[in-house]
Motif scaffolding. Structure first.
Motif, mmCIF file in Angstrom:
data_model
loop_
_atom_site.group_PDB
_atom_site.id
_atom_site.type_symbol
_atom_site.label_atom_id
_atom_site.label_comp_id
_atom_site.label_asym_id
_atom_site.label_seq_id
_atom_site.Cartn_x
_atom_site.Cartn_y
_atom_site.Cartn_z
ATOM 1 N N ALA A 36 0.825 -1.212 0.000
ATOM 2 C CA ALA A 36 0.000 0.000 0.000
ATOM 3 C C ALA A 36 0.859 1.262 0.000
ATOM 4 C CB ALA A 36 -0.938 -0.015 1.204
ATOM 5 N N VAL A 37 1.939 1.255 0.792
ATOM 6 C CA VAL A 37 2.818 2.420 0.841
ATOM 7 C C VAL A 37 3.528 2.611 -0.503
ATOM 8 C CG1 VAL A 37 4.836 3.434 1.955
ATOM 9 C CG2 VAL A 37 3.126 2.252 3.329
ATOM 10 N N LEU A 38 3.975 1.521 -1.115
ATOM 11 C CA LEU A 38 4.569 1.600 -2.447
ATOM 12 C C LEU A 38 3.571 2.181 -3.446
ATOM 13 C CD1 LEU A 38 6.473 -1.815 -2.608
ATOM 14 C CD2 LEU A 38 7.531 0.422 -2.989
ATOM 15 N N LYS A 39 2.346 1.675 -3.404
ATOM 16 C CA LYS A 39 1.307 2.125 -4.336
ATOM 17 C C LYS A 39 1.014 3.601 -4.162
ATOM 18 C CE LYS A 39 -1.844 1.152 -7.458
ATOM 19 N NZ LYS A 39 -1.483 0.658 -8.817
ATOM 20 N N ALA A 40 0.969 4.070 -2.920
ATOM 21 C CA ALA A 40 0.699 5.479 -2.661
ATOM 22 C C ALA A 40 1.772 6.383 -3.249
ATOM 23 C CB ALA A 40 0.576 5.723 -1.154
ATOM 24 N N LYS A 41 2.959 5.846 -3.433
ATOM 25 C CA LYS A 41 4.078 6.607 -3.993
ATOM 26 C C LYS A 41 4.284 6.306 -5.477
ATOM 27 C CE LYS A 41 5.407 8.579 -0.117
ATOM 28 N NZ LYS A 41 5.505 10.044 0.048
ATOM 29 N N GLY A 42 3.348 5.567 -6.093
ATOM 30 C CA GLY A 42 3.401 5.363 -7.533
ATOM 31 C C GLY A 42 3.989 4.065 -8.018
ATOM 32 N N THR A 43 4.299 3.130 -7.109
ATOM 33 C CA THR A 43 4.904 1.851 -7.504
ATOM 34 C C THR A 43 3.975 0.699 -7.146
ATOM 35 O OG1 THR A 43 7.172 2.661 -7.214
ATOM 36 C CG2 THR A 43 6.850 0.287 -7.161
ATOM 37 N N THR A 44 3.705 -0.174 -8.101
ATOM 38 C CA THR A 44 2.890 -1.363 -7.860
ATOM 39 C C THR A 44 3.795 -2.554 -7.597
ATOM 40 O OG1 THR A 44 1.071 -0.576 -9.256
ATOM 41 C CG2 THR A 44 1.188 -2.945 -8.839
ATOM 42 N N LEU A 45 3.620 -3.186 -6.435
ATOM 43 C CA LEU A 45 4.374 -4.387 -6.097
ATOM 44 C C LEU A 45 3.731 -5.596 -6.766
ATOM 45 C CD1 LEU A 45 6.574 -5.821 -4.344
ATOM 46 C CD2 LEU A 45 4.815 -6.034 -2.568
ATOM 47 N N VAL A 46 4.542 -6.405 -7.440
ATOM 48 C CA VAL A 46 4.085 -7.654 -8.055
ATOM 49 C C VAL A 46 4.867 -8.782 -7.400
ATOM 50 C CG1 VAL A 46 3.798 -8.957 -10.196
ATOM 51 C CG2 VAL A 46 3.614 -6.452 -10.220
ATOM 52 N N TYR A 47 4.189 -9.601 -6.616
ATOM 53 C CA TYR A 47 4.863 -10.620 -5.799
ATOM 54 C C TYR A 47 4.819 -11.973 -6.499
ATOM 55 C CZ TYR A 47 6.342 -13.101 -1.581
ATOM 56 O OH TYR A 47 7.037 -13.859 -0.676
ATOM 57 N N LEU A 48 5.988 -12.655 -6.542
ATOM 58 C CA LEU A 48 6.114 -13.959 -7.203
ATOM 59 C C LEU A 48 6.567 -15.006 -6.202
ATOM 60 C CD1 LEU A 48 8.136 -12.969 -10.431
ATOM 61 C CD2 LEU A 48 5.697 -12.657 -9.977
ATOM 62 N N PRO A 49 5.663 -15.733 -5.558
ATOM 63 C CA PRO A 49 6.064 -16.809 -4.640
ATOM 64 C C PRO A 49 6.356 -18.096 -5.424
ATOM 65 C CG PRO A 49 3.684 -16.489 -4.551
ATOM 66 C CD PRO A 49 4.207 -15.518 -5.570
ATOM 67 N N VAL A 50 7.628 -18.404 -5.630
ATOM 68 C CA VAL A 50 8.026 -19.558 -6.441
ATOM 69 C C VAL A 50 7.730 -20.844 -5.678
ATOM 70 C CG1 VAL A 50 9.921 -20.681 -7.665
ATOM 71 C CG2 VAL A 50 9.858 -18.173 -7.482
ATOM 72 N N PRO A 51 6.917 -21.751 -6.240
ATOM 73 C CA PRO A 51 6.612 -23.016 -5.542
ATOM 74 C C PRO A 51 7.800 -23.963 -5.591
ATOM 75 C CG PRO A 51 5.596 -23.005 -7.710
ATOM 76 C CD PRO A 51 6.217 -21.645 -7.530
ATOM 77 N N PRO A 52 7.917 -24.873 -4.612
ATOM 78 C CA PRO A 52 9.033 -25.823 -4.616
ATOM 79 C C PRO A 52 8.892 -26.850 -5.729
ATOM 80 C CG PRO A 52 7.528 -26.298 -2.812
ATOM 81 C CD PRO A 52 7.064 -25.013 -3.415
ATOM 82 N N LYS A 53 10.012 -27.413 -6.115
ATOM 83 C CA LYS A 53 10.085 -28.338 -7.254
ATOM 84 C C LYS A 53 9.164 -29.545 -7.085
ATOM 85 C CE LYS A 53 13.685 -30.935 -9.800
ATOM 86 N NZ LYS A 53 15.137 -31.242 -9.819
ATOM 87 N N GLY A 54 9.073 -30.080 -5.862
ATOM 88 C CA GLY A 54 8.238 -31.257 -5.645
ATOM 89 C C GLY A 54 6.778 -31.006 -5.939
ATOM 90 N N MET A 55 6.321 -29.771 -5.720
ATOM 91 C CA MET A 55 4.927 -29.434 -5.963
ATOM 92 C C MET A 55 4.626 -29.300 -7.448
ATOM 93 S SD MET A 55 2.859 -26.092 -4.631
ATOM 94 C CE MET A 55 3.540 -26.299 -2.994
ATOM 95 N N THR A 56 5.607 -28.848 -8.223
ATOM 96 C CA THR A 56 5.379 -28.624 -9.648
ATOM 97 C C THR A 56 5.574 -29.890 -10.478
ATOM 98 O OG1 THR A 56 7.688 -28.010 -10.071
ATOM 99 C CG2 THR A 56 6.183 -26.252 -9.388
ATOM 100 N N MET A 57 6.263 -30.898 -9.909
ATOM 101 C CA MET A 57 6.576 -32.110 -10.658
ATOM 102 C C MET A 57 6.172 -33.366 -9.878
ATOM 103 S SD MET A 57 10.425 -30.952 -11.860
ATOM 104 C CE MET A 57 10.701 -32.487 -12.756
ATOM 105 N N PRO A 58 4.916 -33.454 -9.435
ATOM 106 C CA PRO A 58 4.528 -34.597 -8.599
ATOM 107 C C PRO A 58 4.660 -35.936 -9.308
ATOM 108 C CG PRO A 58 2.581 -33.380 -9.331
ATOM 109 C CD PRO A 58 3.772 -32.541 -9.682
ATOM 110 N N HIS A 59 4.538 -35.942 -10.649
ATOM 111 C CA HIS A 59 4.623 -37.203 -11.396
ATOM 112 C C HIS A 59 6.049 -37.741 -11.469
ATOM 113 C CE1 HIS A 59 0.441 -36.864 -12.645
ATOM 114 N NE2 HIS A 59 0.675 -35.610 -12.983
ATOM 115 N N PHE A 60 7.021 -36.909 -11.112
ATOM 116 C CA PHE A 60 8.416 -37.320 -11.166
ATOM 117 C C PHE A 60 8.945 -37.743 -9.795
ATOM 118 C CE2 PHE A 60 7.627 -34.477 -14.659
ATOM 119 C CZ PHE A 60 8.298 -35.033 -15.727
ATOM 120 N N LEU A 61 8.124 -37.601 -8.763
ATOM 121 C CA LEU A 61 8.563 -37.934 -7.407
ATOM 122 C C LEU A 61 8.669 -39.445 -7.227
ATOM 123 C CD1 LEU A 61 6.342 -35.466 -5.357
ATOM 124 C CD2 LEU A 61 8.840 -35.445 -5.448
ATOM 125 N N PRO A 62 9.620 -39.914 -6.442
ATOM 126 C CA PRO A 62 9.693 -41.347 -6.129
ATOM 127 C C PRO A 62 8.616 -41.723 -5.112
ATOM 128 C CG PRO A 62 11.360 -40.177 -4.887
ATOM 129 C CD PRO A 62 10.727 -39.154 -5.799
#
Length: 453
Positions: A86-112
């Motif tokens: 909100a403070v960033l936005k009030a000053k003209g900057t939009t925060l874009v957040y990227l929470p990178v998921p762990p590898k095991g979650m993205t590739m469940p078919h490759f898990l042992p």
């Protein structure tokens, strides 16, 4: 959404699954049915440096955090992030957040199969991640869901390195496209100056993987080499000539902060964002910087103050705990972003030593809720030690230390409202290097009407 999920029940189920799985693992091993490694690996799960599991496809997964299902994202932490946004936005900057998921979650078919012995359930993990995304968005934080672009069940498509946890250039491109779509759907994008970018292949390159090197010690045969196709993205100017994307021509610039996922040149993550968004990307990510090195270095710097971007992209693996160091790092960033700091009167502080100042908090005219900016005037300064005291002899101490990964600015933002409320009137500021002729002390007002959610 998964709002009704009971965390205590989840933990109990994990422990039960771990106990049952461990028993099954011991039974299978005793019967001679233990998993047979393709690379002659032994006891990977007991590797002291990086406990891991090997999948049948030749992909390797860290037991922690690749098989983690719970992410430390409490309601209070989300409120703090929303406040920063909100403070960033009030000053003209939009925060874009990227929470990178762990590898095991993205590739469940490759898990042992052994992954379930550690209580890992990919369905539950996905729901918890999706719930986290929903909560961040509900709090007003522009958040990109990275599960769709990174999910993969095709062994021919390498979105992650097999013996490493990083994404390949292909994975980075998919994420960049999703990020660009999010930015382009924002109302502020329409007013930005865009241009055309051209991405060309530059051939396969090796990525230096410390994870692979550590795992190799437990294996006989060579593990899969971390090789990725690489690319270069250039801005195309009017005459059709391609120029470096960090030049001054053409498009508006946005800023990217984050970890090695963003910083490593072979991934071309910033370049792909430019290609899909039509915007220059100033890449400020720091490999090995974990949660805060990159974003904190940037937001507390004069560069940010003088040239605030329209968009600030913050890439951070979802398993990086933003509350690991308490609320200090985020509160300092909020104070830095708020701006409006004015030098305190010259008679309100005095030089005690060549690296130490004493500040009269009342003489400086500090009001409740303000923050003090201690600027060493020497960008190499990494540490400041603070001592609050009062007339009765009470003393409180605090330190702010920048790790070696930080890009230093010599600027430290110090919230003092709590100390003022307790009656402390004098502050000693000791920098880690001489600053007698360069140090400056400024008072920064409260967040100018931006209330904490």
């Amino acid at each position: 959404m998964f709002p009704s999920y009971n965390l205590d029940r989840h933990i109990a189920r994990q422990l039960a699954a771990l106990a049952v799985g461990a028993l099954a693992l011991l039974t299978n091993t005793a019967a001679g049915h233990a998993f047979e490694s393709q690379f002659g690996c032994r006891n990977l799960d007991h590797n002291r440096s990086i406990p891991a599991l090997e999948g049948a496809s030749g992909d390797f997964f860290r037991i922690q955090p690749d098989l983690r299902m719970y992410f430390p994202m409490t309601d209070r932490l989300i409120a703090d992030l929303a406040h920063l946004s909100a403070v960033l936005k009030a000053k003209g900057t939009t925060l874009v957040y990227l929470p990178v998921p762990p590898k095991g979650m993205t590739m469940p078919h490759f898990l042992p199969d052994e992954a379930r012995f550690y209580g890992f359930d990919p369905v539950v993990a996905r729901r918890i991640y999706e719930d986290t995304i929903a909560k961040l968005r509900d709090a007003g934080i522009v958040t990109v869901d990275l599960l769709p672009p990174l999910s993969n069940d095709d062994p021919a498509v390498k979105l992650f390195f097999q013996a490493d946890f990083h994404w390949t250039a292909k994975g980075a491109e998919r994420v960049a496209e999703a990020v660009a779509k999010t930015i382009m759907s924002d109302s502020g994008y329409a007013g930005m100056v865009t241009t055309k970018f051209e991405t060309t292949p530059t051939g396969p390159q090796h990525f230096v993987s410390s994870m692979r090197q550590l795992l190799q010690k437990s294996c006989v045969d060579s593990l899969p080499e971390p090789v990725t196709d690489t690319y270069r993205t250039l801005e195309v100017v009017d005459a059709g000539e391609a120029v470096d994307i960090f030049g001054n021509a053409g498009a508006d610039t946005i800023s990217l902060v984050g970890t090695s996922f963003s910083e490593v040149p072979q991934f071309n993550f910033a370049g792909f964002i430019s290609q899909y968004s039509g915007l220059n990307v100033r890449n400020l990510a720091i490999s090995g910087g974990n949660q805060f090195a990159s974003i904190s270095s940037y937001l507390t710097s004069k560069n940010f103050d003088l040239d605030r971007p329209k968009y600030l992209i913050w890439e951070n693996p979802v398993y990086n705990n933003l509350a690991q160091f308490g609320d200090g790092p985020i509160n300092e960033m909020i104070a830095a972003v708020s701006g409006g700091c004015d030098p305190v009167p010259a008679n309100a502080f005095r030089l005690v030593a060549d690296n130490e100042l004493s500040v009269d908090l009342y003489g400086a005219g500090m009001v409740q809720g303000e923050t003090l900016l201690a600027d060493a005037g020497v960008i190499e300064s990494r540490e400041v030690d603070l001592t609050f005291s009062d007339a009765a002899g009470r003393v409180r101490t605090q330190s702010i230390v920048r790790s070696p990964r930080y890009r230093t600015s010599g600027r430290f933002y110090i919230p003092i409202s709590g100390y003022q409320a307790d009656g402390f009137s004098t502050l000693s500021i000791r920098f880690d290097r001489p600053t007698a002729t360069t140090a400056m002390i400024s008072a920064c007002p409260p967040n100018q009407g931006i209330q904490k959610p």
